[in-house]
Design an enzyme around this catalytic site. Structure first.
Site, PDB file in Angstrom:
ATOM      1  N   TRP A 183       0.930  -1.248   0.136  1.00  0.00           N
ATOM      2  CA  TRP A 183       0.073  -0.082  -0.005  1.00  0.00           C
ATOM      3  C   TRP A 183       0.961   1.270  -0.067  1.00  0.00           C
ATOM      4  O   TRP A 183       1.929   1.300   0.704  1.00  0.00           O
ATOM      5  CB  TRP A 183      -0.943   0.110   1.402  1.00  0.00           C
ATOM      6  CG  TRP A 183      -1.657   1.387   1.327  1.00  0.00           C
ATOM      7  CD1 TRP A 183      -2.582   1.727   0.499  1.00  0.00           C
ATOM      8  CD2 TRP A 183      -1.237   2.483   2.077  1.00  0.00           C
ATOM      9  NE1 TRP A 183      -2.868   2.882   0.602  1.00  0.00           N
ATOM     10  CE2 TRP A 183      -2.159   3.674   1.737  1.00  0.00           C
ATOM     11  CE3 TRP A 183      -0.329   2.749   3.098  1.00  0.00           C
ATOM     12  CZ2 TRP A 183      -2.136   4.727   2.342  1.00  0.00           C
ATOM     13  CZ3 TRP A 183      -0.399   3.799   3.694  1.00  0.00           C
ATOM     14  CH2 TRP A 183      -1.184   5.005   3.375  1.00  0.00           C
ATOM     15  N   GLU A 224      -3.033  -2.814  -2.687  1.00  0.00           N
ATOM     16  CA  GLU A 224      -4.187  -2.257  -1.930  1.00  0.00           C
ATOM     17  C   GLU A 224      -4.599  -0.928  -2.261  1.00  0.00           C
ATOM     18  O   GLU A 224      -3.762   0.158  -2.555  1.00  0.00           O
ATOM     19  CB  GLU A 224      -3.730  -2.251  -0.332  1.00  0.00           C
ATOM     20  CG  GLU A 224      -4.895  -1.545   0.345  1.00  0.00           C
ATOM     21  CD  GLU A 224      -4.525  -1.562   2.016  1.00  0.00           C
ATOM     22  OE1 GLU A 224      -3.290  -1.689   2.418  1.00  0.00           O
ATOM     23  OE2 GLU A 224      -5.468  -1.278   2.936  1.00  0.00           O
ATOM     24  N   LYS A 226      -7.230   2.673  -2.614  1.00  0.00           N
ATOM     25  CA  LYS A 226      -7.610   3.434  -1.759  1.00  0.00           C
ATOM     26  C   LYS A 226      -8.494   4.636  -2.284  1.00  0.00           C
ATOM     27  O   LYS A 226      -8.399   4.614  -3.624  1.00  0.00           O
ATOM     28  CB  LYS A 226      -6.601   4.039  -0.900  1.00  0.00           C
ATOM     29  CG  LYS A 226      -6.960   4.742   0.107  1.00  0.00           C
ATOM     30  CD  LYS A 226      -5.958   5.059   1.310  1.00  0.00           C
ATOM     31  CE  LYS A 226      -6.242   6.211   2.397  1.00  0.00           C
ATOM     32  NZ  LYS A 226      -5.354   6.012   3.471  1.00  0.00           N
ATOM     33  N   ASP A 257      -9.646  -2.920   1.523  1.00  0.00           N
ATOM     34  CA  ASP A 257      -9.681  -2.416   3.053  1.00  0.00           C
ATOM     35  C   ASP A 257     -11.182  -1.986   3.152  1.00  0.00           C
ATOM     36  O   ASP A 257     -11.637  -1.049   2.311  1.00  0.00           O
ATOM     37  CB  ASP A 257      -8.656  -1.459   3.059  1.00  0.00           C
ATOM     38  CG  ASP A 257      -8.558  -0.740   4.413  1.00  0.00           C
ATOM     39  OD1 ASP A 257      -7.410  -0.771   5.011  1.00  0.00           O
ATOM     40  OD2 ASP A 257      -9.669  -0.117   4.815  1.00  0.00           O
ATOM     41  N   HIS A 260     -11.572   1.979   2.364  1.00  0.00           N
ATOM     42  CA  HIS A 260     -11.092   2.572   1.312  1.00  0.00           C
ATOM     43  C   HIS A 260     -12.215   2.782   0.033  1.00  0.00           C
ATOM     44  O   HIS A 260     -11.541   2.948  -1.006  1.00  0.00           O
ATOM     45  CB  HIS A 260      -9.854   1.595   0.797  1.00  0.00           C
ATOM     46  CG  HIS A 260      -8.742   2.047   1.665  1.00  0.00           C
ATOM     47  ND1 HIS A 260      -7.358   1.580   1.436  1.00  0.00           N
ATOM     48  CD2 HIS A 260      -8.626   2.438   2.950  1.00  0.00           C
ATOM     49  CE1 HIS A 260      -6.762   1.708   2.408  1.00  0.00           C
ATOM     50  NE2 HIS A 260      -7.530   2.192   3.189  1.00  0.00           N
ATOM     51  N   HIS A 284      -8.481  -6.160   4.378  1.00  0.00           N
ATOM     52  CA  HIS A 284      -8.114  -5.115   5.482  1.00  0.00           C
ATOM     53  C   HIS A 284      -9.222  -5.059   6.193  1.00  0.00           C
ATOM     54  O   HIS A 284     -10.124  -4.145   5.863  1.00  0.00           O
ATOM     55  CB  HIS A 284      -7.403  -4.156   5.077  1.00  0.00           C
ATOM     56  CG  HIS A 284      -5.802  -4.175   5.014  1.00  0.00           C
ATOM     57  ND1 HIS A 284      -5.066  -3.105   4.962  1.00  0.00           N
ATOM     58  CD2 HIS A 284      -5.108  -5.353   5.350  1.00  0.00           C
ATOM     59  CE1 HIS A 284      -3.640  -3.750   5.079  1.00  0.00           C
ATOM     60  NE2 HIS A 284      -3.721  -5.177   5.206  1.00  0.00           N
ATOM     61  N   ASP A 292     -12.022   6.989   6.529  1.00  0.00           N
ATOM     62  CA  ASP A 292     -11.135   6.010   6.437  1.00  0.00           C
ATOM     63  C   ASP A 292     -10.469   5.995   7.977  1.00  0.00           C
ATOM     64  O   ASP A 292      -9.446   5.750   8.177  1.00  0.00           O
ATOM     65  CB  ASP A 292     -10.232   5.751   5.396  1.00  0.00           C
ATOM     66  CG  ASP A 292      -9.279   4.553   5.628  1.00  0.00           C
ATOM     67  OD1 ASP A 292      -9.651   3.528   6.417  1.00  0.00           O
ATOM     68  OD2 ASP A 292      -8.046   4.598   5.140  1.00  0.00           O
ATOM     69  N   ASP A 294     -10.533   3.894  10.520  1.00  0.00           N
ATOM     70  CA  ASP A 294      -9.801   2.752  11.229  1.00  0.00           C
ATOM     71  C   ASP A 294     -10.058   2.561  12.635  1.00  0.00           C
ATOM     72  O   ASP A 294      -9.372   2.307  13.478  1.00  0.00           O
ATOM     73  CB  ASP A 294      -8.321   2.821  11.081  1.00  0.00           C
ATOM     74  CG  ASP A 294      -7.818   2.693   9.769  1.00  0.00           C
ATOM     75  OD1 ASP A 294      -8.213   1.802   8.837  1.00  0.00           O
ATOM     76  OD2 ASP A 294      -7.111   3.618   8.876  1.00  0.00           O
ATOM     77  N   ASP A 324      -6.832  -4.309  10.159  1.00  0.00           N
ATOM     78  CA  ASP A 324      -6.272  -3.061   9.855  1.00  0.00           C
ATOM     79  C   ASP A 324      -7.002  -1.717  10.554  1.00  0.00           C
ATOM     80  O   ASP A 324      -7.846  -1.403   9.743  1.00  0.00           O
ATOM     81  CB  ASP A 324      -6.050  -2.619   8.427  1.00  0.00           C
ATOM     82  CG  ASP A 324      -5.407  -1.308   8.137  1.00  0.00           C
ATOM     83  OD1 ASP A 324      -4.569  -0.974   9.135  1.00  0.00           O
ATOM     84  OD2 ASP A 324      -5.112  -1.045   6.965  1.00  0.00           O
TER      85      ASP A 324
HETATM   86  C1  RNT Z   1      -3.786   2.974   4.892  1.00  0.00           C
HETATM   87  C2  RNT Z   1      -4.154   1.668   4.481  1.00  0.00           C
HETATM   88  C3  RNT Z   1      -2.817   0.552   4.856  1.00  0.00           C
HETATM   89  C4  RNT Z   1      -2.339   1.013   6.455  1.00  0.00           C
HETATM   90  C5  RNT Z   1      -1.406  -0.118   6.838  1.00  0.00           C
HETATM   91  C6  RNT Z   1      -0.521   0.666   8.044  1.00  0.00           C
HETATM   92  O1  RNT Z   1      -4.994   3.419   4.408  1.00  0.00           O
HETATM   93  O2  RNT Z   1      -5.137   0.880   4.730  1.00  0.00           O
HETATM   94  O3  RNT Z   1      -3.128  -0.808   4.999  1.00  0.00           O
HETATM   95  O4  RNT Z   1      -3.331   1.292   7.213  1.00  0.00           O
HETATM   96  O5  RNT Z   1      -0.653  -0.415   5.932  1.00  0.00           O
HETATM   97 ZN    ZN Z   2      -5.514  -1.178   4.987  1.00  0.00          ZN
END
Ligand code: RNT
Ligand code: ZN
Length: 416
Positions: A183, A224, A226, A257, A260, A284, A292, A294, A324
């Protein structure tokens, strides 16, 4: 609390709908969950103790007690693992290297991760890996692999190749497949006029990274996508279309993810689409709250649906489940444990669904029955099976996890 007695009743209820709860528990125990190391220390790593997170991602909150060293991180991870059922892997980022001297990211080597291998062997964890293309002076302009500066591009290409070698090393050492997730944060704050050129540069850099010969038996690679990052709102170079096409064309895995995509899009709906074309993929699992963000994953509709989409079609071996999320506003060990337990809980929940029966009703067009049964099954005695699963796995049952976290906090993390 009589877990056994409650379980016996639950077992009967599920047997009535054709579900073998013992079998479900045994199967879930075999599904590996790749737990991200970075919840433990707010994505700082050990390359630079004063490291600052960048690349459009953020941890917010300053609850005391984050892990500040490799030893602390490993102790916290083990504590989390002792409170979480199921098979565990650890997902490391390149910045979690173990080196007494500073190593430039394009010069990291397997030897910097030897102690991780020893530790993983000792505790039986698999290791997954991630190049770290953020939190670095050469990433500050917002571009890494797509940088207009050839020197910067090459630096990150070298870093990603170094990471592929490390992934191969993990795989060989542990007789395993290391899932390597690429990523990059590359994006543009305001409206660009040459999106084509940046994406062409990213494609070219990736081609160079993946041209390097690595044994795919040990290092399995995923890319990955986004939608946007903080300060990079107008264009993300590695977008969804870009990486879906790139993965397909280059025999790579694709990482979805949960945070994303646009706010009303869900990855649970994307899994079955991607799996028509790719043999394997990486998830993720995260929880976006308005962006996003998290957040710690909770046992919500989307988490359950993600688990169902894996389990319903028997994709347990083809879909790699990675977590994640990172919350710095609460106890980190609790955050880690709550989220990881929820992933396990969702997998068990999915295993208790009489899927074939529901699919038959759907195929026959009996949507009335489909809805009625889906709703009825929601209040089946799932909690009693979950408690039994935890007990069998030797991890805290119900709210006992909180007591353990508080104890660990009093004895360990609050003293940091
Ligand atoms: C960022 C991505 C990525 C990170 C990690 C730390 O938006 O989701 O995967 O969160 O690699
Ligand atoms: Zn991620």
């Amino acid at each position: 609390m009589n877990v056994q007695a409650a379980y016996e009743l639950a077992k009967e209820r599920y047997a009535e709908i054709g579900i073998d709860t013992d079998k479900a528990m045994a199967e879930v125990a075999e599904i590996p969950v790749s737990i991200h190391c970075w919840q433990g220390d707010d994505v700082i790593g050990f390359e630079n103790p004063d490291g600052k997170l960048s690349g459009g991602i953020q941890t917010t909150g300053n609850y005391p007690g984050r892990a500040r060293s490799i030893d602390e991180l490993r102790a916290d991870f083990n504590k989390m693992a002792s409170m979480t059922p199921g098979k565990k892997r650890i997902s490391l980022h390149a910045i979690y290297l173990d080196s007494p001297v500073k190593v430039p990211r394009n010069e990291i080597e397997p030897k910097h991760f030897e102690s991780w291998v020893q530790w993983a062997k000792e505790y039986g964890y698999g290791i997954d890996f991630n190049p770290t293309c953020f939190g670095h002076p050469l990433a500050e302009a917002g571009f890494t692999l797509s940088s207009p500066d050839e020197g910067i591009r090459n630096f990150w290409i070298e870093h990603c190749i170094a990471c592929r070698k490390i992934g191969e090393y993990f795989g060989k050492e542990l007789n395993d497949r290391c899932i390597q997730n690429v990523w990059i944060p590359d994006g543009i704050k305001d409206i660009p006029v040459d999106r084509y050129a940046v994406r062409a540069r990213l494609k070219d850099s990736l081609d160079k990274i993946f041209a390097y010969p690595i044994d795919k038996k040990y290092d399995v690679e995923s890319v990955e996508s986004k939608l946007f990052g903080i300060g990079l709102e107008s264009c993300t170079v590695g977008s969804s279309e870009f990486y879906l096409a790139y993965a397909l064309k280059n025999d790579l895995l694709l990482t979805l993810d949960a945070g994303h995509f646009h706010p009303t899009e869900v990855i649970s709906d994307k899994i079955s689409a991607v799996m028509q074309f790719l043999p394997e993929m990486l998830l993720h699992v995260s929880r976006p709250v308005r962006w996003d963000s998290d957040h710690v994953i909770i046992f919500d509709d989307e988490l359950r649906t993600i688990a169902q989409e894996i389990v319903r079609y028997g994709f347990e071996k083809r879909i790699h489940i990675g977590l994640d999320y990172f919350d710095a506003s609460i106890n980190r060990v609790a955050a880690w444990t709550i989220g990881t337990r929820n992933m396990q809980k969702a997998l068990l929940y999915a295993k208790l669904e009489p899927t074939a029966q529901l699919q038959k009703l759907e195929f026959e067009g009996d949507y009335t029955s489909r809805l009625a049964l889906l709703e009825a099954y929601k209040t089946f005695p799932f909690a009693d099976v979950w408690d039994m699963y935890c007990e069998k796995q030797g991890v805290p049952v119900g709210t006992d996890m909180l007591k353990e976290v508080k104890k660990y906090e009093a004895e360990v993390t609050s003293k940091r």
